[in-house]
Design a protein around this motif. Sequence first.
Motif, PDB file in Angstrom:
ATOM      1  N   UNK A  44     -97.729  33.667 -21.378  1.00 46.82           N
ATOM      2  CA  UNK A  44     -98.558  34.867 -21.603  1.00 46.82           C
ATOM      3  C   UNK A  44     -99.626  34.975 -20.530  1.00 46.82           C
ATOM      4  N   UNK A  45    -100.269  33.861 -20.202  1.00 46.34           N
ATOM      5  CA  UNK A  45    -101.278  33.874 -19.141  1.00 46.34           C
ATOM      6  C   UNK A  45    -100.697  34.362 -17.824  1.00 46.34           C
ATOM      7  N   UNK A  46     -99.442  33.990 -17.575  1.00 48.36           N
ATOM      8  CA  UNK A  46     -98.798  34.327 -16.304  1.00 48.36           C
ATOM      9  C   UNK A  46     -98.106  35.681 -16.324  1.00 48.36           C
ATOM     10  N   UNK A  47     -98.096  36.320 -17.491  1.00 46.41           N
ATOM     11  CA  UNK A  47     -97.431  37.619 -17.597  1.00 46.41           C
ATOM     12  C   UNK A  47     -95.926  37.524 -17.468  1.00 46.41           C
ATOM     13  N   UNK A  48     -95.359  36.377 -17.845  1.00 43.03           N
ATOM     14  CA  UNK A  48     -93.920  36.140 -17.725  1.00 43.03           C
ATOM     15  C   UNK A  48     -93.214  36.412 -19.051  1.00 43.03           C
ATOM     16  N   UNK A  49     -91.946  36.815 -19.006  1.00 40.94           N
ATOM     17  CA  UNK A  49     -91.193  37.072 -20.240  1.00 40.94           C
ATOM     18  C   UNK A  49     -90.844  35.771 -20.956  1.00 40.94           C
ATOM     19  N   UNK A  50     -90.539  35.886 -22.234  1.00 45.40           N
ATOM     20  CA  UNK A  50     -90.121  34.727 -23.025  1.00 45.40           C
ATOM     21  C   UNK A  50     -88.601  34.569 -22.912  1.00 45.40           C
ATOM     22  N   UNK A  51     -88.179  33.766 -21.956  1.00 43.14           N
ATOM     23  CA  UNK A  51     -86.748  33.537 -21.734  1.00 43.14           C
ATOM     24  C   UNK A  51     -86.277  32.286 -22.467  1.00 43.14           C
ATOM     25  N   UNK A  52     -86.767  32.141 -23.669  1.00 41.42           N
ATOM     26  CA  UNK A  52     -86.438  31.000 -24.513  1.00 41.42           C
ATOM     27  C   UNK A  52     -86.844  31.339 -25.934  1.00 41.42           C
TER      28      UNK A  52
END
Length: 208
Positions: A44-52
């Motif tokens: 979330x901090x990195x603005x990345x999707x949840x790919x797991x």
Amino acid sequence: MLSQIKTAVNQLQRKFINHQLRSRLKNHGMTVISANCVGAFILHDLGEPFNSPFVNLYLSPKNFIRYLQNIVFYQQQSLEFIASEKNYPIGKLADIEIHFMHYHSEQEAREKWQTRSSRINPDNLFIIMTDKDGAQGIAYEELEEFDRLPFKNKVVFTHKPYPDLRSAFYIQGFEQQNQVGDLFAFSGWNGKKHYDQFDYVAWFNQDS
């Protein structure tokens, strides 16, 4: 009042920190398999999707290690649910118990699990665990077992140093406890959280 001011200051500082973290990140779309919520907080901090599917849930270290020892088998199992006295659903993959503590219903948990499971990228995989398990914490033998797992990118956050374990990363501030405490709490007035002691951006970027 002081606590409210501290929270407001930290939240403002955090926005700046997250902006810096995102500007450093070169590796995108990684799959993070985490035994608890720390992986989701980092993404979330990195603005990345949840790919797991390992988001907003937790597993005991014993179950987490068992999953990782036979990950292909468990990925092929259907998620079932068992009777729960908790106020959240508890699922099972074969003999592994999963606590969906931030989900409102079995249906929501199942849908998120299935959707995010389809996004797993085994070629960009990172594993996170902590030495947290009940009142007594995790046994040293379980830390050794985690350390032997055949994954290139794995880390276990510990409340004290374990120089003999390659995957252990010592999080300062919990030495008087039996295990790592609240990694998500702000550690001062500067917007930093306890898990920021680990340079996870450099960890993600190492092969980029």
